[in-house]
Enzyme design. Structure first.
Site, PDB file in Angstrom:
ATOM      1  N   LYS A  12     -24.508  30.648  59.986  1.00 51.72           N
ATOM      2  CA  LYS A  12     -24.420  31.440  59.272  1.00 51.72           C
ATOM      3  C   LYS A  12     -23.939  30.659  57.932  1.00 51.72           C
ATOM      4  O   LYS A  12     -23.389  29.616  57.890  1.00 51.72           O
ATOM      5  CB  LYS A  12     -23.731  32.670  59.580  1.00 51.72           C
ATOM      6  CG  LYS A  12     -24.205  33.473  60.614  1.00 51.72           C
ATOM      7  CD  LYS A  12     -23.389  34.742  61.089  1.00 51.72           C
ATOM      8  CE  LYS A  12     -23.913  35.476  62.168  1.00 51.72           C
ATOM      9  NZ  LYS A  12     -23.084  36.610  62.736  1.00 51.72           N
ATOM     10  N   TYR A  52     -31.105  42.878  61.687  1.00 49.55           N
ATOM     11  CA  TYR A  52     -29.768  43.687  62.111  1.00 49.55           C
ATOM     12  C   TYR A  52     -30.149  45.290  62.216  1.00 49.55           C
ATOM     13  O   TYR A  52     -29.357  46.211  62.015  1.00 49.55           O
ATOM     14  CB  TYR A  52     -28.696  43.430  61.240  1.00 49.55           C
ATOM     15  CG  TYR A  52     -27.976  41.944  61.285  1.00 49.55           C
ATOM     16  CD1 TYR A  52     -27.757  41.761  62.993  1.00 49.55           C
ATOM     17  CD2 TYR A  52     -27.779  41.209  60.416  1.00 49.55           C
ATOM     18  CE1 TYR A  52     -27.256  40.291  62.909  1.00 49.55           C
ATOM     19  CE2 TYR A  52     -27.210  40.136  60.509  1.00 49.55           C
ATOM     20  CZ  TYR A  52     -26.878  39.544  61.976  1.00 49.55           C
ATOM     21  OH  TYR A  52     -26.240  38.302  62.291  1.00 49.55           O
ATOM     22  N   ASN A 115     -18.493  34.724  61.593  1.00 52.74           N
ATOM     23  CA  ASN A 115     -18.209  34.270  62.992  1.00 52.74           C
ATOM     24  C   ASN A 115     -19.406  33.124  63.215  1.00 52.74           C
ATOM     25  O   ASN A 115     -19.552  32.756  64.557  1.00 52.74           O
ATOM     26  CB  ASN A 115     -18.443  35.244  63.929  1.00 52.74           C
ATOM     27  CG  ASN A 115     -19.592  36.047  64.049  1.00 52.74           C
ATOM     28  OD1 ASN A 115     -20.712  35.797  63.352  1.00 52.74           O
ATOM     29  ND2 ASN A 115     -19.809  37.058  64.806  1.00 52.74           N
ATOM     30  N   HIS A 118     -25.547  33.180  64.736  1.00 56.29           N
ATOM     31  CA  HIS A 118     -26.304  34.203  65.370  1.00 56.29           C
ATOM     32  C   HIS A 118     -26.934  33.473  66.625  1.00 56.29           C
ATOM     33  O   HIS A 118     -27.598  32.562  66.352  1.00 56.29           O
ATOM     34  CB  HIS A 118     -27.283  35.095  64.596  1.00 56.29           C
ATOM     35  CG  HIS A 118     -28.194  35.891  65.272  1.00 56.29           C
ATOM     36  ND1 HIS A 118     -28.100  36.891  65.918  1.00 56.29           N
ATOM     37  CD2 HIS A 118     -29.586  35.414  65.797  1.00 56.29           C
ATOM     38  CE1 HIS A 118     -28.972  37.248  66.413  1.00 56.29           C
ATOM     39  NE2 HIS A 118     -30.065  36.270  66.568  1.00 56.29           N
ATOM     40  N   GLU A 129     -37.315  37.175  67.728  1.00 56.11           N
ATOM     41  CA  GLU A 129     -36.779  36.677  66.784  1.00 56.11           C
ATOM     42  C   GLU A 129     -37.145  35.287  66.312  1.00 56.11           C
ATOM     43  O   GLU A 129     -37.372  34.904  65.390  1.00 56.11           O
ATOM     44  CB  GLU A 129     -35.285  36.404  66.949  1.00 56.11           C
ATOM     45  CG  GLU A 129     -34.430  38.079  66.965  1.00 56.11           C
ATOM     46  CD  GLU A 129     -33.019  37.785  67.439  1.00 56.11           C
ATOM     47  OE1 GLU A 129     -32.628  36.754  67.949  1.00 56.11           O
ATOM     48  OE2 GLU A 129     -32.570  38.991  67.211  1.00 56.11           O
TER      49      GLU A 129
HETATM   50  N1  UDP Z   1     -20.227  42.106  62.881  1.00 51.76           N
HETATM   51  C1  UDP Z   1     -19.358  42.657  62.120  1.00 51.76           C
HETATM   52  N2  UDP Z   1     -18.500  43.361  62.561  1.00 51.76           N
HETATM   53  C2  UDP Z   1     -18.542  44.217  63.630  1.00 51.76           C
HETATM   54  C3  UDP Z   1     -19.441  43.681  64.325  1.00 51.76           C
HETATM   55  C4  UDP Z   1     -20.321  42.598  64.045  1.00 51.76           C
HETATM   56  O1  UDP Z   1     -19.292  42.045  60.884  1.00 51.76           O
HETATM   57  O2  UDP Z   1     -17.479  44.994  64.003  1.00 51.76           O
HETATM   58  C5  UDP Z   1     -21.245  41.166  62.285  1.00 51.76           C
HETATM   59  C6  UDP Z   1     -20.815  39.778  63.106  1.00 51.76           C
HETATM   60  O3  UDP Z   1     -21.288  38.961  62.087  1.00 51.76           O
HETATM   61  C7  UDP Z   1     -21.775  39.867  64.339  1.00 51.76           C
HETATM   62  C8  UDP Z   1     -23.264  40.409  63.637  1.00 51.76           C
HETATM   63  O4  UDP Z   1     -22.729  41.687  62.906  1.00 51.76           O
HETATM   64  O5  UDP Z   1     -22.131  38.490  64.590  1.00 51.76           O
HETATM   65  C9  UDP Z   1     -24.145  41.102  64.742  1.00 51.76           C
HETATM   66  O6  UDP Z   1     -23.440  41.956  65.291  1.00 51.76           O
HETATM   67  P1  UDP Z   1     -23.661  41.944  66.927  1.00 51.76           P
HETATM   68  O7  UDP Z   1     -23.271  43.255  67.656  1.00 51.76           O
HETATM   69  O8  UDP Z   1     -25.522  41.638  66.984  1.00 51.76           O
HETATM   70  O9  UDP Z   1     -23.038  40.391  67.485  1.00 51.76           O
HETATM   71  P2  UDP Z   1     -23.695  39.065  68.118  1.00 51.76           P
HETATM   72  O10 UDP Z   1     -24.840  39.169  68.642  1.00 51.76           O
HETATM   73  O11 UDP Z   1     -23.742  38.523  66.558  1.00 51.76           O
HETATM   74  O12 UDP Z   1     -22.452  38.653  68.828  1.00 51.76           O
HETATM   75 MG    MG Z   2     -26.396  40.550  68.365  1.00 51.99          MG
END
Ligand code: UDP
Ligand code: MG
Length: 155
Positions: A12, A52, A115, A118, A129
Site C-alpha cells: 500500500k 473493496y 497497515n 493487502h 484478485e
Molecule cells: N480498514 C480500515 N478500518 C477498519 C477495517 C479495515 O481502514 O476498521 C482498511 C484496512 O486498510 C484493511 C482494509 O480496509 O486492510 C480491508 O479490510 P479487510 O477487512 O478486508 O482487512 P484485510 O483483509 O486487509 O486484513
Molecule cells: Mg481483506
C-alpha cells in the site's frame, strides 16, 4: 501433500512512502514464497469499488479508497505451499495493534487504513484478485536452485 497456491499482494501507499517496500518483499522471500508477478499499479476508483466491495457500507470506505490512490501500489503474485494462509500469517491481523509481534503489520505499523499490505483472504478470492490486477503474460514460471529446499521432499 500441501497445496501449491498463488496469491495476490498489494504493497500500500504507506509502504512506499515509508521506504518499507524492500523490507516487506525481503520477508516474503525469506519465508520461501516465490515472486511470479511484480509491478506498479495506479489504482482507480472503479478498481477499488470492486476490490473493496465487501466494505462499501463502512464509514471508512471513502477514506480507504482515497488512501489507496495516494501513490502507485506494488502488486505482487506470490507462489508457495498454502501461500494464501501463509502470507496472511506473515502479514498479521488487519488492525496492526492487535497483530501478533513478529508479523509485518505489528512490527511496522500502528493504524488503519495504513497497515502496509493487502493479501488475498482465500484461494477463491486470490484467483479473482490475481485476474483483476495481472494479465496472463505478466506472470512468470521459472526454476530456482533453492526450489528443492523450499518445495522438495526428503532433501
Ligand atoms: N480498514 C480500515 N478500518 C477498519 C477495517 C479495515 O481502514 O476498521 C482498511 C484496512 O486498510 C484493511 C482494509 O480496509 O486492510 C480491508 O479490510 P479487510 O477487512 O478486508 O482487512 P484485510 O483483509 O486487509 O486484513
Ligand atoms: Mg481483506
Amino acid at each position: 501433500m500441501p497445496d501449491k497456491q498463488q496469491t495476490l499482494v498489494l504493497l500500500k501507499p504507506d509502504a512506499l512512502q515509508r521506504d518499507l517496500l524492500g523490507e516487506i518483499i525481503r520477508r516474503f522471500e525469506m519465508k520461501g514464497l516465490k515472486i511470479v508477478g511484480l509491478k506498479f499499479i495506479r489504482l482507480t476508483d472503479e478498481m477499488l469499488d470492486e476490490h473493496y466491495s465487501h466494505l462499501t457500507s463502512k464509514s471508512f470506505f471513502a477514506s480507504l479508497k482515497q488512501f489507496m490512490m495516494q501513490t502507485p501500489v506494488v502488486g505482487m503474485v506470490l507462489e508457495g505451499y498454502d501461500a494464501v494462509s501463509e502470507i496472511r500469517k506473515v502479514v498479521g491481523s488487519t488492525n496492526p495493534r492487535e497483530a501478533d509481534a513478529g508479523t509485518i503489520r505489528a512490527d511496522f505499523s500502528m493504524n488503519m487504513p495504513s497497515n502496509l499490505i493487502h493479501a488475498s483472504d482465500s484461494p477463491e478470492s486470490a484467483a479473482v484478485e490475481i485476474k483483476r490486477f495481472f494479465k496472463d503474460g505478466e506472470l512468470f514460471t521459472y526454476e530456482k536452485i533453492t526450489d528443492r529446499y523450499i518445495f522438495g521432499e526428503g532433501v
